[in-house]
Design a protein around this motif. Structure first.
Motif, mmCIF file in Angstrom:
data_model
loop_
_atom_site.group_PDB
_atom_site.id
_atom_site.type_symbol
_atom_site.label_atom_id
_atom_site.label_comp_id
_atom_site.label_asym_id
_atom_site.label_seq_id
_atom_site.Cartn_x
_atom_site.Cartn_y
_atom_site.Cartn_z
ATOM 1 N N MET A 135 0.847 -1.190 0.000
ATOM 2 C CA MET A 135 0.000 0.000 0.000
ATOM 3 C C MET A 135 0.889 1.249 0.000
ATOM 4 S SD MET A 135 -2.908 1.119 2.802
ATOM 5 C CE MET A 135 -3.797 -0.429 2.605
ATOM 6 N N ARG A 136 0.472 2.264 -0.744
ATOM 7 C CA ARG A 136 1.197 3.536 -0.747
ATOM 8 C C ARG A 136 0.511 4.469 0.254
ATOM 9 N NH1 ARG A 136 4.625 6.866 -3.825
ATOM 10 N NH2 ARG A 136 4.018 9.077 -3.848
ATOM 11 N N ILE A 137 1.306 4.962 1.195
ATOM 12 C CA ILE A 137 0.795 5.808 2.267
ATOM 13 C C ILE A 137 1.646 7.070 2.345
ATOM 14 C CG2 ILE A 137 0.320 5.966 4.751
ATOM 15 C CD1 ILE A 137 0.243 2.856 4.742
ATOM 16 N N VAL A 138 0.998 8.207 2.404
ATOM 17 C CA VAL A 138 1.701 9.472 2.574
ATOM 18 C C VAL A 138 1.478 9.963 3.996
ATOM 19 C CG1 VAL A 138 1.891 11.882 1.820
ATOM 20 C CG2 VAL A 138 1.461 10.070 0.145
ATOM 21 N N VAL A 139 2.571 10.283 4.682
ATOM 22 C CA VAL A 139 2.480 10.805 6.040
ATOM 23 C C VAL A 139 2.914 12.264 6.010
ATOM 24 C CG1 VAL A 139 3.224 10.581 8.439
ATOM 25 C CG2 VAL A 139 2.946 8.527 7.025
ATOM 26 N N ILE A 140 1.936 13.167 6.116
ATOM 27 C CA ILE A 140 2.231 14.597 6.185
ATOM 28 C C ILE A 140 2.793 14.880 7.576
ATOM 29 C CG2 ILE A 140 1.301 16.924 5.931
ATOM 30 C CD1 ILE A 140 0.936 15.277 3.418
ATOM 31 N N GLY A 141 3.932 15.554 7.634
ATOM 32 C CA GLY A 141 4.609 15.708 8.922
ATOM 33 C C GLY A 141 5.350 14.438 9.292
ATOM 34 N N GLY A 142 5.828 13.738 8.276
ATOM 35 C CA GLY A 142 6.428 12.421 8.476
ATOM 36 C C GLY A 142 7.815 12.422 9.075
ATOM 37 N N THR A 143 8.378 13.606 9.352
ATOM 38 C CA THR A 143 9.698 13.655 9.982
ATOM 39 C C THR A 143 9.624 14.149 11.428
ATOM 40 O OG1 THR A 143 10.082 15.893 9.109
ATOM 41 C CG2 THR A 143 10.845 14.043 7.765
ATOM 42 N N GLY A 144 8.423 14.409 11.941
ATOM 43 C CA GLY A 144 8.261 14.880 13.316
ATOM 44 C C GLY A 144 8.279 13.742 14.317
ATOM 45 N N LEU A 145 7.982 14.069 15.571
ATOM 46 C CA LEU A 145 8.045 13.086 16.659
ATOM 47 C C LEU A 145 7.170 11.875 16.376
ATOM 48 C CD1 LEU A 145 8.792 12.191 19.557
ATOM 49 C CD2 LEU A 145 6.851 13.555 20.364
ATOM 50 N N ILE A 146 5.893 12.085 16.134
ATOM 51 C CA ILE A 146 4.984 10.963 15.870
ATOM 52 C C ILE A 146 5.148 10.475 14.438
ATOM 53 C CG2 ILE A 146 2.587 10.190 15.900
ATOM 54 C CD1 ILE A 146 3.726 10.979 18.648
ATOM 55 N N GLY A 147 5.350 11.403 13.510
ATOM 56 C CA GLY A 147 5.461 11.034 12.104
ATOM 57 C C GLY A 147 6.605 10.090 11.824
ATOM 58 N N SER A 148 7.780 10.368 12.367
ATOM 59 C CA SER A 148 8.935 9.511 12.089
ATOM 60 C C SER A 148 8.736 8.109 12.647
ATOM 61 C CB SER A 148 10.212 10.138 12.668
ATOM 62 O OG SER A 148 10.093 10.335 14.067
ATOM 63 N N LYS A 149 8.103 8.016 13.810
ATOM 64 C CA LYS A 149 7.839 6.699 14.393
ATOM 65 C C LYS A 149 6.781 5.941 13.578
ATOM 66 C CE LYS A 149 8.902 8.203 19.151
ATOM 67 N NZ LYS A 149 9.968 7.228 19.461
ATOM 68 N N HIS A 170 5.048 -1.495 3.570
ATOM 69 C CA HIS A 170 4.308 -0.506 2.799
ATOM 70 C C HIS A 170 5.248 0.539 2.197
ATOM 71 C CE1 HIS A 170 0.567 -2.208 4.256
ATOM 72 N NE2 HIS A 170 1.129 -2.262 5.450
ATOM 73 N N VAL A 171 4.815 1.130 1.104
ATOM 74 C CA VAL A 171 5.553 2.231 0.484
ATOM 75 C C VAL A 171 5.083 3.511 1.165
ATOM 76 C CG1 VAL A 171 5.992 3.511 -1.634
ATOM 77 C CG2 VAL A 171 5.743 1.008 -1.699
ATOM 78 N N VAL A 172 5.985 4.158 1.880
ATOM 79 C CA VAL A 172 5.599 5.306 2.698
ATOM 80 C C VAL A 172 6.391 6.541 2.284
ATOM 81 C CG1 VAL A 172 5.304 6.192 5.039
ATOM 82 C CG2 VAL A 172 5.146 3.735 4.612
ATOM 83 N N VAL A 173 5.680 7.618 2.027
ATOM 84 C CA VAL A 173 6.300 8.906 1.740
ATOM 85 C C VAL A 173 6.246 9.739 3.015
ATOM 86 C CG1 VAL A 173 6.195 11.018 0.365
ATOM 87 C CG2 VAL A 173 5.580 8.814 -0.662
ATOM 88 N N ALA A 174 7.414 10.101 3.541
ATOM 89 C CA ALA A 174 7.490 10.961 4.721
ATOM 90 C C ALA A 174 7.523 12.405 4.238
ATOM 91 C CB ALA A 174 8.724 10.632 5.549
ATOM 92 N N GLY A 201 -1.540 8.462 -6.432
ATOM 93 C CA GLY A 201 -1.339 7.015 -6.307
ATOM 94 C C GLY A 201 -1.429 6.496 -4.887
ATOM 95 N N ALA A 202 -1.615 7.375 -3.910
ATOM 96 C CA ALA A 202 -1.696 6.930 -2.520
ATOM 97 C C ALA A 202 -3.107 6.451 -2.183
ATOM 98 C CB ALA A 202 -1.305 8.061 -1.576
ATOM 99 N N GLN A 203 -3.178 5.397 -1.401
ATOM 100 C CA GLN A 203 -4.468 4.921 -0.904
ATOM 101 C C GLN A 203 -4.837 5.597 0.424
ATOM 102 O OE1 GLN A 203 -2.038 2.300 -1.892
ATOM 103 N NE2 GLN A 203 -2.954 2.755 -3.884
ATOM 104 N N VAL A 204 -3.811 5.949 1.205
ATOM 105 C CA VAL A 204 -4.026 6.511 2.543
ATOM 106 C C VAL A 204 -3.137 7.734 2.728
ATOM 107 C CG1 VAL A 204 -3.890 6.073 5.040
ATOM 108 C CG2 VAL A 204 -4.549 4.225 3.483
ATOM 109 N N VAL A 205 -3.699 8.765 3.361
ATOM 110 C CA VAL A 205 -2.920 9.928 3.775
ATOM 111 C C VAL A 205 -3.085 10.089 5.281
ATOM 112 C CG1 VAL A 205 -2.680 12.441 3.668
ATOM 113 C CG2 VAL A 205 -3.074 11.137 1.575
ATOM 114 N N VAL A 206 -1.966 10.189 5.972
ATOM 115 C CA VAL A 206 -1.964 10.412 7.425
ATOM 116 C C VAL A 206 -1.476 11.831 7.660
ATOM 117 C CG1 VAL A 206 -1.036 9.668 9.644
ATOM 118 C CG2 VAL A 206 -1.476 7.972 7.849
#
Length: 251
Positions: free
Chosen positions: A1-15, A25-29, A50-55
């Motif tokens: 699954m392709r997942i994009v994490v907005i804020g993916g380098t922050g405290l919660i995002g990086s974890k 999963h294919v994750v874009v930070a 192409g992402a199925q999920v955005v966090v």
């Protein structure tokens, strides 16, 4: 699954990114540092395509009332537009337990505005409302400090470890949208002033904690149940004493 994490380098995002990648999963930070900016829109549509999920774990660099509301509203509108264009199937966002019960707190009001945008976006969603992170306890103590005294409300407090938050965020991202709210909290509930006093003692901080029912929490009055879940909530696994003993706390 392709997942994009907005804020993916922050405290919660990086974890969260690490957990999802470990799951294959294919994750874009996504963050401004790597050319993906939810405020300007730079790189956003290309990242979400192409992402199925955005966090959405983005956070405002300013806590000033007007600035923080503008941040969440602008970021939210840009992210939802990109999601609609990409056909995203699940939007996950992190909010705050009690955000709608402390209207004097400008940051909380901004998170409520963010939630309303999510609900109206048309994209299937899950909002995770969390209690405060244990990792932010020093900042909370600092905000309530005058001289060598920390004034805090005796209202109940139920902080949660960042590792537990990230685990739930990752789990929710892989599940079906709730089109509703999930609340999470730490496993221990105690008066706010007592928990901060335990934290300061554990890290060797000599400041005195004074119980003050009139003390404000970033501008908002704290009643007994203002900052804790009122109903069912998922509880984290990391206890407060366990977290206090960790090397990370003492670093």
């Amino acid at each position: 699954m392709r997942i994009v994490v907005i804020g993916g380098t922050g405290l919660i995002g990086s974890k969260t990114v690490a957990i999802l990648r470990q799951g294959g999963h294919v994750v874009v930070a996504a963050s401004p540092n790597n050319g993906i900016n939810s405020i300007t829109g730079e790189g956003l549509h290309a990242a979400i395509a192409g992402a199925q999920v955005v966090v959405d774990l983005a956070n405002s660099p300013s806590f000033e009332d007007k600035a923080v509301r503008e941040f969440f509203e602008t970021s939210g509108r840009n992210v939802h537009a990109a999601e609609a264009a990409a056909g995203v199937r699940h939007h996950v966002a992190l909010s705050i337990v009690g955000a709608d019960r402390t209207p004097e707190n400008g940051y909380f009001r901004a998170k409520v505005a963010q939630e309303r945008l999510i609900e109206a976006s048309g994209v299937p969603y899950t909002i995770i409302r969390s209690t405060q992170f244990m990792e932010f306890l020093r900042g909370i103590a600092d905000a309530g400090t005058a001289g060598n005294v920390v004034r805090l409300s005796p209202g109940l407090f139920q902080p949660i470890a960042a590792d537990d938050v990230a685990a739930v965020v990752a789990e929710v991202a892989l599940a079906a949208p709730r089109n509703g709210i999930v609340e999470i909290a730490g496993p221990e509930r105690a008066p706010f002033d007592e928990m901060i006093a335990r934290y300061l003692k554990a890290v060797g901080d000599s400041r005195e904690v004074v119980r003050d029912p009139e003390a404000r929490y970033f501008g908002g009055m704290v009643e007994e149940l203002s900052l804790v879940p009122l109903g069912e909530a998922r509880l984290g696994r990391v206890g407060f004493d366990e977290w206090l003993r960790s090397s990370e706390v003492r670093a």
